[in-house]
Each structure stands twice: as structure tokens, then as C-alpha cells.
Design a protein around this motif. Structure first.
Motif, mmCIF file in Angstrom:
data_model
loop_
_atom_site.group_PDB
_atom_site.id
_atom_site.type_symbol
_atom_site.label_atom_id
_atom_site.label_comp_id
_atom_site.label_asym_id
_atom_site.label_seq_id
_atom_site.Cartn_x
_atom_site.Cartn_y
_atom_site.Cartn_z
ATOM 1 N N VAL A 59 -2.169 3.016 3.427
ATOM 2 C CA VAL A 59 -3.498 3.282 2.905
ATOM 3 C C VAL A 59 -3.611 2.670 1.510
ATOM 4 N N SER A 60 -4.772 2.284 1.164
ATOM 5 C CA SER A 60 -4.991 1.761 -0.187
ATOM 6 C C SER A 60 -4.751 2.874 -1.200
ATOM 7 N N LEU A 63 -7.906 3.276 12.235
ATOM 8 C CA LEU A 63 -7.532 3.394 10.819
ATOM 9 C C LEU A 63 -6.076 2.986 10.574
ATOM 10 N N HIS A 117 -11.084 5.533 -1.486
ATOM 11 C CA HIS A 117 -10.904 5.092 -0.108
ATOM 12 C C HIS A 117 -10.322 6.217 0.759
ATOM 13 N N VAL A 118 -9.394 6.974 0.163
ATOM 14 C CA VAL A 118 -8.793 8.102 0.891
ATOM 15 C C VAL A 118 -9.854 9.149 1.190
ATOM 16 N N LEU A 130 -11.999 8.025 3.949
ATOM 17 C CA LEU A 130 -11.287 8.090 5.225
ATOM 18 C C LEU A 130 -11.277 9.520 5.788
ATOM 19 N N LEU A 162 -0.126 7.169 4.010
ATOM 20 C CA LEU A 162 -1.004 8.311 4.269
ATOM 21 C C LEU A 162 -0.431 9.082 5.458
ATOM 22 N N ARG A 205 0.816 -1.200 0.000
ATOM 23 C CA ARG A 205 0.000 0.000 0.000
ATOM 24 C C ARG A 205 0.863 1.268 0.000
ATOM 25 N N VAL A 256 -0.928 11.567 0.420
ATOM 26 C CA VAL A 256 -0.770 10.153 0.067
ATOM 27 C C VAL A 256 0.433 10.046 -0.856
#
Lengths: 322, 439
Positions: free
Chosen positions: A277-278, A262, A283-284, A287, A243, A240, A303
Motif C-alpha cells: 500500500v502507498s 486492491l 490513500h489508506v 481504501l 497493509l 511501499r 499499515v
């Protein structure tokens, strides 16, 4: 520099072994059970915040400091007890440890003799070192007239005249520009290719990523992480991305719970948090929405590709800066 | 390995004009100044500056002043006689330092050629308490001029007093006395001895080997040489602390030679530098002032090597014991000035009170001066100066051993204290405390 190249961490026994090293200083454990091996032909980069124990570890490796417990072995011998084994060691200080009023050649001659190089081979070794440093056209120039990068390269080769097997480098590129730093890196890579084992401390994470075969992260006198940069990044972030969130306010208990849920870890008094993080931007976005809903105001959300900085931030809770 | 650091220091000196000047030119210049002072003030000539006011202006006063004029020890400045105003001028000249001392022959006093004790004194010395030593010096010169240049006047006064107190001369005796006094005056004016001068009763027997001026040249050469030896040695030795700051020490300590390479290399260099420095001063003394260096070159060389070892050893001891250049320089400057003052490098010890002279025996300056004085002044052999040379040698040996020991302890001490550019313990403790406080 006729060292036989060997693979990092290969079948050869380690040249430098530090085992269970403990050093108490005024009630503090400056070294708290450090284990570290250094193999021929590898660059091991030692990272960590100020006061983590890096300098003490280098002084221990040189035989300058007696351990309270544990042991140091340089080529199988204790460098404190056997002065002759220290001839297999070179030390590159962080400062420009050369005589400014002497020329490049004179400096190398002086340091060569100080390190026990015989008169018969001194001239040849000095010429070799000048070539390695790329200073052939400035060999008669006084050091005070050299550029910062040239002095850094001279500072390094001045510790190699006696053909050591192990070289300890204390922040070898501090204070030089990018171009000069790259030339120093090139020199270090060539030394590695010749089989030299190098233990290098730095605060420059890009340098660590560019040079390190292995990285060891120190914190409070311990090695808290050790491995190749890719291993460490993979271990911390898997595939991944990283983040990084900087909050405007210190989070309350519910906010902390959410951040931990998280998989984020704190740094800098709970203002900065980081974690894997993905790479999926949706997804971000989801989040960050959750953070806002929980009343956490963000100053920065970033990111990026996972790197050593993120590893270090998560491991030590501190950022290292150039 | 030590020769490498020796070479680095030598090249450093040769390429630093300021350091060369300080090491070799300044000591020689300082020596010349000291030698000029010593030879000018304590040689054959006193060179006393005397302001003279003659209010009497008769033949006797003129003869006295003429005799004083002839003295090589005095520089006489005569004031025109213009009444009381000139007395004030005379006092002002002495008070302002234009003259070292004043001589007044007052008009309203007893005459110079008659027995005194009835009226005001015929000779008045005007003095400044700050130059009290000028009074006995001038008094001696007046006495010498009076009895040597005016013997008939002195004898005439005695005869007159004899007549006043004890007997009366007949006309015939008076004529004989007058003839004798005339003859005395003629002898004096012709420069012949009259047998009346106190100087005629004195003979001089000097115990030193050479003349007085050369004695003081040898003394000042030794005095200046050792003081500058100490300064130059400290200047060179503190480069150890510069190497600590620059990281050279770190580099060398990681090698097989260790700290001994630096300490002993610097010691050797400082000894050579010291011998050259002292050599320059004594060569100037030889060529400029006639000091007999060639006849004493072997004992001089031995003493100079030992003195240089002493200065180098003490300087290395200081450099290894101090943590910073500033600390070392402060201690060194204070200590060198004190031992140089007590040891006779600034003022000859014979001018000091007895207690200070005794204290001076504890300083290496005194030992060096004794050794050099022994060679050039008393013509002593090496055996005869074994005590001061032995004291210096012992000090050099102890200081060198102590410097090596302290350096080893500080580098590889049992508690891990190091003198490197970044003493790890200190840095770590400070930073950990700071972090703890912040948390």
C-alpha cells in the motif's frame, strides 16, 4: 574455527547443493523438485509452515534420507555414499542434545570424539569451543545447572568440534529469551565471519531478518521464494508499505473481487488479507472507505513497514509466529 | 569413537547414585537373600517347626519326644496336656502357620511300645495341605527317632508280635530278650549304634565337587547374576531411545561414524558393567559363603564375559527394535521375568516339571547357570562347558549383528525411515493430513 571468510554467494562453488530433490512419502510429495545451494560464509534461513518439508530437506542434506530422484552434493560428494564427507557437516538438533549429567567440557570431549576429532587435538578444540560459546567460567559445571541460553550455545558448539564447513541448525533458539537469543545470534555471526556455511530453519521471522544472507521459503515441498530478505521484500512490496486487513466476516464474491482488485491476497480462510500500500495515509483512508461501502466490516487495519512476515503471508497464505 | 559413548555412559552411571545402587548393591543383597533361603532349606538342617501335644505322658512317649528334641532338623514346641481343648489348639497352630506341622500322641490310642493295628493309631500327624511336604519330612524324623532313640521299644514290639502270632518264649528266653532289650536301650542312650536304625544301613556318595550348601550358593549366585545382568543391560541400552528423544542421535548420525558409534559404544559399556556386576555377586559369594572363586577365576571370567555379551547383545537388539522407551521397558520386563522363571533364576529347575525343564533349555539363564554350575559344582573345565558357553556366545554374536543391522535399516532404510527425534516423514504426513482435513 579457522575458516577462511568468503562473500556469500561469491565466486566459490557451493558447499551444499541440492538439485531437483524429490521425496515421496506415503503418496505425498514431501520434497517436490527442490533446488538449493549453500555457499561458504553465508547463512541461509529456511522458512515455511509446519509440514512444508524443512525437516525432510535437512535430513536429506545430512544424507539420512534417500531421495526418489534428484541429488545432494556435500563438497561435491553424495553424503549417503561417502561417510567421510559427512565429517565436513555439523548438525545442531532442535532439542538440547547434550548429556545433562556431564559437565560442559565432558560433553564437548564426548561429542568431539564421536565426530572423529583425534585425541591429540581434542583438548585444544574443546577449549576453543568453550571460548566460542562464552562458557569459560562454567566449563566444569554440569549441563543441568546451566541456563537455557548457555545450553543453547553449548548445543551449537558441540556440533562444531570437528571444524565442519557446513552446519545445519534446526531452530537453534527455540525456547530462549531475547537476551539469550541475541547471544546465540552473535555466535552465529562470528561463525559466518569465519567462513562457515549455515542452513538454519526457524519460525522466528525476526531471527531470519537479523541473520539471513538469503531466505528460502518452503511450501508443500517446494521452494516458493528465495533471495535475500531485502530482495524478497522489495520484490513483493517494492518501496511501499504493507497493509494488513482482518475482516469480521468471510467476504462474498463481490467482496473478494474488490480485495483482489486492491492487490490484496488472502490468508486464514479469507479473513486476513495483506498487500502493498502507498505510505500516503489519505490513500489508506480512501481504501478502507471503499471496503466499508462494499459492505466489508473490518476488525483490524494495519499499515507497517514491509517485512518478511508480510512476504511470507502473501507467499504461503500463513503466518509464522514466534 | 565408540569409546566416547562408553565414557559418557560410565560417567553417567558413576554420577547416578540410584543407578549405582540398582546395578551393584541390589543384586548383591538379592543374592544374599537367595543364598540364605537356599542354604537354610536344603542344607544339613531342615529347620521344621513342629508343635507337639503328648496326651500319653508315659516313659515311652517322653523318650520319643526327647529323641525328636535332639534332632537338629526340628524346632519342637510342646503344648501342655489339658485335654481335648489342646488338640484344637494344636490344629489351630498348624492352620494359622505358627507351626509347619503338628504331632499328637493321643491318650485313647494303642500304646507306642506294643504292636499296633488293634485300636486308634498312637501317632497322629496334623498337617496343612499347603505344607504337604512337611508330612514326609516329619515322618522320616519320627521313624529315625523311634528306631534310633527307642530301639528296645521297637524290638520289644516285634518280639511281642512274634509271640502273639507264631511262638511262645520260655522263661529263660524271655529273660535273655529282656537283657538284650536293656542292652539296646543302654547303647541307644549312650549314642552307640544298635544296628537297628535304618540309618545304619545307609552310606552317602555325593557326585558334586563341593559340599551341598556351596553348590546352592554357586547356583544362586549364577541365577541372580544373570537375571540382574538382563535388567541392567536393558536399562543401559534404552538410553539409546533417550538419545533419540533428546536429539543426540541426530547429532551423531550427521557425523562420519553414524549409528554404529552409539550401538557399539553402548555394547562395550554394557559388557564391562555386566562383568563388574557379576563380579560383585561372586565376590560376596566367595567372602560370605566360602565359594572357591580364586581357584576358578579364569573359567569364571570367560563365562562372565560371554554372559555379559549375551545380555548386552539382547538388550541392544531390543533397544534398536523398539520405537519408545516405554515399549522397550514393557517388553523387557515381561521377557526377563519369563526367561528368568523358566531358566531357573527364580526357582531351581530341578523343582520344575519335566516339560518346563525342557523349555528352560531355550533360555540364556539356563545356559549361564549350566556354565557356572559346571565350574563351581562339577569342577568342569572350559571344554566341558563349551556347549552352554557356545550357546551364549552365538546368541551374543547374532544379537549384536542384528542390533547393528536393525539400527542401520531404521536410520538409512530404503524407505527413508528414521529414528531421530523428529521423524520427518511421520511429522510431515501427520501435519499434511491435518491440513488437508482442515481445508
Amino acid at each position: 574455527m579457522s575458516h577462511s571468510p568468503t562473500a556469500a554467494g561469491g565466486p566459490n562453488p557451493p558447499l551444499l547443493q541440492i538439485s531437483q530433490a524429490v521425496k515421496m512419502l506415503g503418496g505425498w510429495r514431501a520434497l517436490d523438485g527442490v533446488d538449493l545451494d549453500l555457499y561458504p560464509g553465508e547463512i541461509l534461513v529456511l522458512l515455511g509452515p509446519n509440514g512444508a518439508g524443512k525437516s525432510t530437506l535437512l535430513a536429506t542434506a545430512c544424507g539420512r534420507i534417500a531421495l526418489d530422484s534428484g541429488e545432494v552434493r556435500l563438497a561435491g560428494q553424495d553424503p549417503r555414499r561417502h561417510a567421510e564427507v559427512r565429517s565436513r557437516l555439523g548438525f545442531v538438533p532442535q532439542h538440547l542434545a547434550v548429556y545433562p549429567y556431564l559437565s560442559v567440557r565432558e560433553n564437548l570431549e564426548v561429542f568431539g570424539r564421536m565426530m572423529g576429532v583425534s585425541r591429540a587435538t581434542l583438548h585444544e578444540r574443546v577449549d576453543e569451543a568453550i571460548r566460542w560459546a562464552g562458557l569459560a567460567d562454567r566449563s566444569d559445571a554440569h549441563c543441568e545447572t546451566l541456563s537455557g541460553g548457555m545450553r543453547r550455545r553449548l548445543n551449537i558448539v558441540a556440533s562444531l568440534l570437528h571444524h565442519p564447513d557446513v552446519v545445519l541448525l534446526d531452530e537453534p533458539t527455540v525456547g530462549v529469551d531475547m537476551s539469550a537469543r541475541e547471544r546465540v545470534h552473535e555466535l552465529l555471526r562470528r561463525l559466518r565471519a569465519n567462513g562457515l556455511a549455515m542452513l538454519l530453519t526457524t519460525h522466528d521471522l525476526s531471527q531470519a531478518e537479523a541473520l539471513a544472507d538469503r531466505v528460502a521459503v518452503m511450501l508443500d515441498g517446494r521452494i516458493c521464494l528465495q533471495g535475500s530478505p531485502s530482495e524478497l521484500i522489495h520484490r513483493e512490496f517494492d518501496t511501499r508499505q504493507e497493509l494488513k486487513i482482518v475482516l469480521r466476516d468471510v467476504p462474498d464474491d463481490s467482496g473478494v473481487s474488490l480485495l483482489q482488485e486492491l492487490e490484496l491476497k488472502p490468508a486464514h480462510g479469507s479473513i486476513t488479507w495483506s498487500g502493498p500500500v502507498s505510505s500516503d495515509l489519505a490513500h489508506v483512508g480512501e481504501l478502507t472507505s471503499r471496503l466499508q461501502q462494499a459492505g466489508l466490516r473490518t476488525a483490524e487495519v494495519r499499515v507497517r513497514e514491509a517485512c518478511l512476515e508480510g512476504v511470507l503471508l502473501r507467499a504461503t497464505g500463513e503466518e509464522l509466529r514466534l | 569413537m565408540s569409546i566416547a559413548i562408553f565414557r559418557a555412559m560410565l560417567l553417567g552411571l558413576l554420577r547416578d547414585r540410584g543407578a549405582l545402587l540398582m546395578s551393584f548393591v541390589l543384586p548383591a543383597v538379592f543374592f544374599v537373600i537367595m543364598a540364605e533361603i537356599f542354604t537354610a532349606t536344603t542344607g544339613d538342617s531342615l529347620n521344621l517347626n513342629v508343635a507337639v501335644l503328648d496326651e500319653v505322658r508315659d516313659e515311652t512317649s517322653a523318650r520319643l519326644l526327647s529323641a525328636l528334641d535332639d534332632s537338629a532338623n526340628l524346632r519342637v514346641t510342646r503344648l501342655d496336656n489339658a485335654g481335648d481343648a489342646d488338640r484344637e489348639m494344636l490344629r489351630k497352630m498348624v492352620r494359622n502357620g505358627v507351626a509347619d506341622v503338628g504331632l499328637l500322641l493321643p491318650a485313647d490310642a494303642d500304646p507306642l511300645d506294643s504292636p499296633g493295628g488293634f485300636g486308634p493309631e498312637p501317632i497322629v500327624i496334623v498337617s496343612d495341605p499347603a505344607k504337604a511336604v512337611a508330612v514326609p519330612m516329619l515322618t522320616g524324623q519320627i521313624r529315625q527317632a523311634y528306631f534310633g532313640g527307642l530301639p528296645d521299644v521297637a524290638m520289644g514290639s516285634v518280639v511281642e508280635e512274634l509271640e502273639n502270632q507264631f511262638l511262645s518264649l520260655t522263661e529263660e528266653q524271655r529273660a535273655e530278650v529282656d537283657d538284650g532289650l536293656t542292652e539296646m536301650r543302654a547303647d541307644a542312650e549312650a549314642g552307640r549304634s544298635t544296628g537297628w536304625s535304618f540309618e545304619d544301613m545307609l552310606a552317602y556318595d555325593e557326585v558334586a565337587g563341593d559340599g551341598g550348601e556351596l553348590n546352592l550358593v554357586a547356583y544362586s549366585a549364577g541365577a541372580v547374576a544373570f537375571m540382574f545382568l538382563l535388567f541392567a543391560s536393558v536399562h543401559g541400552a534404552v538410553s539409546l531411545l533417550e538419545e533419540q528423544e533428546s536429539g543426540v542421535l541426530d547429532r551423531v548420525l550427521a557425523g562420519p561414524g553414524g549409528i554404529a558409534v552409539l550401538v557399539n559404544g553402548k555394547f562395550l559399556y554394557l559388557v564391562l558393567q555386566g562383568v563388574l556386576q557379576v563380579g560383585v555377586i561372586f565376590v560376596v559369594a566367595w567372602l560370605g559363603y566360602g565359594l572357591d572363586l580364586p581357584s576358578h577365576v579364569l573359567p569364571w571370567f570367560v563365562v562372565t564375559v560371554v554372559a555379559s555379551c549375551t545380555a548386552a547383545g539382547l538388550a541392544m537388539l531390543l533397544a534398536t527394535a523398539c520405537r519408545t522407551r516405554r515399549q522397550a521397558q514393557t517388553i523387557a520386563n515381561t521377557a526377563i521375568l519369563v526367561v528368568s522363571a523358566l531358566g531357573g533364576s527364580m526357582v531351581p529347575r530341578i523343582f520344575m516339571p519335566e516339560a518346563l525343564q525342557k523349555v528352560g533349555w531355550l533360555t540364556p539363564n539356563t545356559w549361564a547357570l549350566e556354565a557356572y554350575s559346571g565350574i563351581f559344582w562339577r569342577q568342569d573345565s572350559l571344554i566341558e562347558i563349551a556347549a552352554p558357553v557356545g550357546a551364549m556366545f552365538g546368541t551374543a554374536l547374532l544379537a549384536w549383528l542384528a542390533a547393528n543391522w536393525i539400527a542401520q535399516v531404521r536410520v538409512h532404510g530404503s524407505r527413508g525411515q528414521v529414528t531421530a527425534a523428529h521423524p520427518p516423514e511421520k511429522v510431515i504426513q501427520k501435519e499434511i493430513r491435518a491440513r488437508s482435513a482442515a481445508n
